[in-house]
Design a protein around this motif. Structure first.
Motif, PDB file in Angstrom:
ATOM      1  N   LYS A  11      47.322  49.259  42.518  1.00  0.00           N
ATOM      2  CA  LYS A  11      48.709  49.767  42.636  1.00  0.00           C
ATOM      3  C   LYS A  11      49.404  49.653  41.289  1.00  0.00           C
ATOM      4  CE  LYS A  11      50.981  45.645  42.306  1.00  0.00           C
ATOM      5  NZ  LYS A  11      51.594  45.253  41.081  1.00  0.00           N
ATOM      6  N   VAL A  61      34.881  36.808  38.418  1.00  0.00           N
ATOM      7  CA  VAL A  61      35.498  36.983  39.748  1.00  0.00           C
ATOM      8  C   VAL A  61      35.122  35.755  40.561  1.00  0.00           C
ATOM      9  CG1 VAL A  61      35.507  38.386  41.848  1.00  0.00           C
ATOM     10  CG2 VAL A  61      35.459  39.492  39.614  1.00  0.00           C
ATOM     11  N   PRO A  62      36.097  35.069  41.151  1.00  0.00           N
ATOM     12  CA  PRO A  62      35.786  33.797  41.808  1.00  0.00           C
ATOM     13  C   PRO A  62      34.841  33.925  42.999  1.00  0.00           C
ATOM     14  CG  PRO A  62      38.134  34.320  41.996  1.00  0.00           C
ATOM     15  CD  PRO A  62      37.515  35.400  41.185  1.00  0.00           C
ATOM     16  N   GLN A  66      37.690  30.776  46.888  1.00  0.00           N
ATOM     17  CA  GLN A  66      38.595  31.123  45.780  1.00  0.00           C
ATOM     18  C   GLN A  66      38.829  32.620  45.739  1.00  0.00           C
ATOM     19  OE1 GLN A  66      39.781  28.339  44.546  1.00  0.00           O
ATOM     20  NE2 GLN A  66      38.737  28.073  42.581  1.00  0.00           N
ATOM     21  N   ASN A  67      37.874  33.369  46.297  1.00  0.00           N
ATOM     22  CA  ASN A  67      38.002  34.824  46.283  1.00  0.00           C
ATOM     23  C   ASN A  67      38.855  35.274  47.469  1.00  0.00           C
ATOM     24  OD1 ASN A  67      37.408  37.714  46.568  1.00  0.00           O
ATOM     25  ND2 ASN A  67      35.972  37.295  44.895  1.00  0.00           N
ATOM     26  N   LYS A  92      33.678  46.051  40.887  1.00  0.00           N
ATOM     27  CA  LYS A  92      35.034  45.893  40.334  1.00  0.00           C
ATOM     28  C   LYS A  92      35.277  46.831  39.158  1.00  0.00           C
ATOM     29  CE  LYS A  92      37.696  42.517  41.134  1.00  0.00           C
ATOM     30  NZ  LYS A  92      38.911  43.256  41.578  1.00  0.00           N
ATOM     31  N   PRO A  95      41.050  46.259  36.310  1.00  0.00           N
ATOM     32  CA  PRO A  95      41.187  45.101  35.423  1.00  0.00           C
ATOM     33  C   PRO A  95      41.813  43.918  36.176  1.00  0.00           C
ATOM     34  CG  PRO A  95      42.007  47.093  34.356  1.00  0.00           C
ATOM     35  CD  PRO A  95      41.726  47.463  35.783  1.00  0.00           C
ATOM     36  N   MET A  96      41.315  42.710  35.846  1.00  0.00           N
ATOM     37  CA  MET A  96      41.789  41.525  36.571  1.00  0.00           C
ATOM     38  C   MET A  96      43.004  40.912  35.894  1.00  0.00           C
ATOM     39  SD  MET A  96      38.666  39.581  38.234  1.00  0.00           S
ATOM     40  CE  MET A  96      38.346  38.445  36.948  1.00  0.00           C
ATOM     41  N   GLN A  97      43.805  40.224  36.691  1.00  0.00           N
ATOM     42  CA  GLN A  97      45.025  39.552  36.201  1.00  0.00           C
ATOM     43  C   GLN A  97      45.845  40.501  35.341  1.00  0.00           C
ATOM     44  OE1 GLN A  97      43.292  35.906  34.426  1.00  0.00           O
ATOM     45  NE2 GLN A  97      44.681  34.892  35.829  1.00  0.00           N
ATOM     46  N   ALA A  98      46.078  41.658  35.874  1.00  0.00           N
ATOM     47  CA  ALA A  98      46.688  42.718  35.077  1.00  0.00           C
ATOM     48  C   ALA A  98      47.953  43.274  35.696  1.00  0.00           C
ATOM     49  CB  ALA A  98      45.669  43.840  34.889  1.00  0.00           C
ATOM     50  N   ALA A 101      47.072  44.333  41.193  1.00  0.00           N
ATOM     51  CA  ALA A 101      46.760  43.869  42.552  1.00  0.00           C
ATOM     52  C   ALA A 101      45.291  44.047  42.947  1.00  0.00           C
ATOM     53  CB  ALA A 101      47.677  44.534  43.578  1.00  0.00           C
ATOM     54  N   GLY A 102      44.395  43.849  41.994  1.00  0.00           N
ATOM     55  CA  GLY A 102      42.965  44.012  42.285  1.00  0.00           C
ATOM     56  C   GLY A 102      42.466  43.082  43.387  1.00  0.00           C
ATOM     57  N   GLY A 103      42.819  41.821  43.313  1.00  0.00           N
ATOM     58  CA  GLY A 103      42.371  40.854  44.334  1.00  0.00           C
ATOM     59  C   GLY A 103      42.956  41.200  45.696  1.00  0.00           C
ATOM     60  N   SER A 104      44.220  41.590  45.716  1.00  0.00           N
ATOM     61  CA  SER A 104      44.874  41.950  46.987  1.00  0.00           C
ATOM     62  C   SER A 104      44.219  43.200  47.578  1.00  0.00           C
ATOM     63  CB  SER A 104      46.359  42.243  46.760  1.00  0.00           C
ATOM     64  OG  SER A 104      46.991  41.129  46.210  1.00  0.00           O
ATOM     65  N   ASP A 106      41.105  44.127  47.190  1.00  0.00           N
ATOM     66  CA  ASP A 106      39.795  43.743  47.751  1.00  0.00           C
ATOM     67  C   ASP A 106      39.979  43.077  49.122  1.00  0.00           C
ATOM     68  OD1 ASP A 106      38.752  44.655  45.375  1.00  0.00           O
ATOM     69  OD2 ASP A 106      38.290  42.674  44.557  1.00  0.00           O
TER      70      ASP A 106
HETATM   71  P1  ATP Z   1      48.957  40.983  41.411  1.00  0.00           P
HETATM   72  O1  ATP Z   1      49.318  42.304  40.803  1.00  0.00           O
HETATM   73  O2  ATP Z   1      48.806  41.030  42.915  1.00  0.00           O
HETATM   74  O3  ATP Z   1      49.796  39.841  40.924  1.00  0.00           O
HETATM   75  P2  ATP Z   1      46.818  40.877  39.559  1.00  0.00           P
HETATM   76  O4  ATP Z   1      46.378  42.291  39.489  1.00  0.00           O
HETATM   77  O5  ATP Z   1      47.740  40.432  38.470  1.00  0.00           O
HETATM   78  O6  ATP Z   1      47.476  40.640  40.946  1.00  0.00           O
HETATM   79  P3  ATP Z   1      44.198  39.996  40.292  1.00  0.00           P
HETATM   80  O7  ATP Z   1      43.245  40.904  39.586  1.00  0.00           O
HETATM   81  O8  ATP Z   1      44.394  40.201  41.733  1.00  0.00           O
HETATM   82  O9  ATP Z   1      45.599  39.951  39.527  1.00  0.00           O
HETATM   83  O10 ATP Z   1      43.705  38.521  39.984  1.00  0.00           O
HETATM   84  C1  ATP Z   1      44.566  37.391  40.050  1.00  0.00           C
HETATM   85  C2  ATP Z   1      43.705  36.157  40.270  1.00  0.00           C
HETATM   86  O11 ATP Z   1      43.158  36.211  41.570  1.00  0.00           O
HETATM   87  C3  ATP Z   1      42.511  36.096  39.320  1.00  0.00           C
HETATM   88  O12 ATP Z   1      42.763  35.180  38.325  1.00  0.00           O
HETATM   89  C4  ATP Z   1      41.346  35.656  40.166  1.00  0.00           C
HETATM   90  O13 ATP Z   1      40.943  34.345  39.839  1.00  0.00           O
HETATM   91  C5  ATP Z   1      41.872  35.632  41.607  1.00  0.00           C
HETATM   92  N1  ATP Z   1      41.051  36.427  42.537  1.00  0.00           N
HETATM   93  C6  ATP Z   1      40.709  36.066  43.770  1.00  0.00           C
HETATM   94  N2  ATP Z   1      39.987  37.014  44.369  1.00  0.00           N
HETATM   95  C7  ATP Z   1      39.857  38.036  43.519  1.00  0.00           C
HETATM   96  C8  ATP Z   1      39.217  39.309  43.586  1.00  0.00           C
HETATM   97  N3  ATP Z   1      38.564  39.712  44.668  1.00  0.00           N
HETATM   98  N4  ATP Z   1      39.329  40.116  42.529  1.00  0.00           N
HETATM   99  C9  ATP Z   1      40.028  39.717  41.427  1.00  0.00           C
HETATM  100  N5  ATP Z   1      40.626  38.516  41.301  1.00  0.00           N
HETATM  101  C10 ATP Z   1      40.557  37.677  42.343  1.00  0.00           C
END
Ligand code: ATP
Length: 293
Positions: A11, A61-62, A66-67, A92, A95-98, A101-104, A106
């Motif tokens: 998103k 990726v945890p 943790q995942n 995947k 990009p993570m922690q970006a 909402a990648g984790g959400s 998933d």
């Molecule tokens: P948001 O926009 O919801 O704040 P984000 O895009 O900034 O999220 P994510 O990619 O969801 O961040 O990752 C945030 C943290 O969630 C990561 O540091 C990671 O350790 C943890 N995490 C848990 N499950 C997952 C997953 N399936 N994919 C990515 N990160 C995950």
């Protein structure tokens, strides 16, 4: 073996502001979220036993609980009083922690997948309620499309769809934790949580632009309260925004609490130009489009 595959869409935030403090002390947000075609692919493969494993193509990726995807499956089973073992396979691309909402996404994909495997599935509102207990962005990731979110971000209202366009999304550096992002706001607005000191930005221009399917006006009405403070500590993200605009984006903005930035383009050609320049500074761009529910 029984399996279900779901796309887990990233998103972006077209508007993100704070509109008060809730009784529990957390800030309440006013937030227009938009699903984009950039996505992870999540496959749930049912196992004969009750173990839950995660396999992912990307390091970092945890594992285990943790995942968020694993927590989603466990929560679903606990709520329903069932036990389902599964291998969760995540391809995947987000990009993570970006701030995408990648984790959400998933976790939402797992909830939709396991629900499909069940003979008496939950309805969407029950699934969203369960998702909301795991993370504020999960209900939106379950329904997708465009929505206005309030509260923690989990109270969803309909909002006009984003006009079609080409988007370039790129991540500008290390993730910024949500508490850090909020503490930066506190410094800037000198305790902005007081309603007297801080008046939220109006979303009416954005809403009219989207109702009229006007992409230029939409791009001119983007707002993110976190953008200014976060870009001041993430020079790569700030540069990405500049590159997008100088390549012909009609608007560019940081997503969530960053540090990813998205640019809105009215032609693929300009978006390709932006991608080429972004690659030159060593960042991977993702070209995508808004998607509807
Ligand atoms: P948001 O926009 O919801 O704040 P984000 O895009 O900034 O999220 P994510 O990619 O969801 O961040 O990752 C945030 C943290 O969630 C990561 O540091 C990671 O350790 C943890 N995490 C848990 N499950 C997952 C997953 N399936 N994919 C990515 N990160 C995950």
């Amino acid at each position: 073996m029984e399996s279900v595959t779901k796309k887990a869409h990233a998103k972006i935030n077209l508007h993100l502001d704070i509109n008060g403090v809730m009784q529990n002390g957390f800030h309440s947000v006013i937030n227009v979220m938009q699903s984009v075609s950039l996505c992870d692919t999540v496959t749930l493969v049912r196992r004969d036993d009750t173990d839950i494993t995660v396999k992912c193509n990307v390091a970092g990726v945890p594992d285990g609980r943790q995942n968020l995807a694993v927590r989603a499956l466990i929560a679903y089973c606990e709520t329903r009083g069932i036990s389902i073992g599964a291998d969760i396979i995540i391809d995947k691309q987000i990009p993570m922690q970006a701030g995408l909402a990648g984790g959400s996404a998933d976790a939402a994909a797992v909830l939709l997948a396991v629900n499909e495997l069940c003979s008496s599935p939950l309805d969407m509102s029950e699934l969203c309620k369960l998702g909301g207990m795991l993370g504020a962005d999960i209900p939106f990731c379950i329904v997708g499309g465009t929505a206005l979110a309030e509260g923690k971000g989990d109270i969803l209202h309909d909002f006009p769809s984003m006009p079609d366009c080409v988007l370039v999304v790129a991540c500008g550096g290390e993730g910024v934790s949500t508490p850090m992002a909020f503490s930066m706001l506190d410094e800037i607005y000198n305790g902005f949580v007081s309603d007297v000191l801080y008046t939220p930005h109006s979303i009416s221009a954005l809403k009219s632009a989207m109702s009229e399917n006007d992409i230029i006006a939409t791009a001119k009405s983007l707002y993110n309260i976190f953008e200014q403070p976060i870009l001041s500590i993430r020079p790569v993200a700030s540069n990405l925004r500049r590159i997008m605009l100088s390549s012909g984006a009609v608007g560019a903005m940081m997503s969530g609490s960053g540090p990813s930035v998205f640019g809105i383009f009215t032609s693929e050609e300009k978006a390709f130009t932006a991608c080429a320049t972004i690659k030159k500074i060593g960042v991977e761009p993702h070209m995508c489009r808004p998607i509807r529910r």
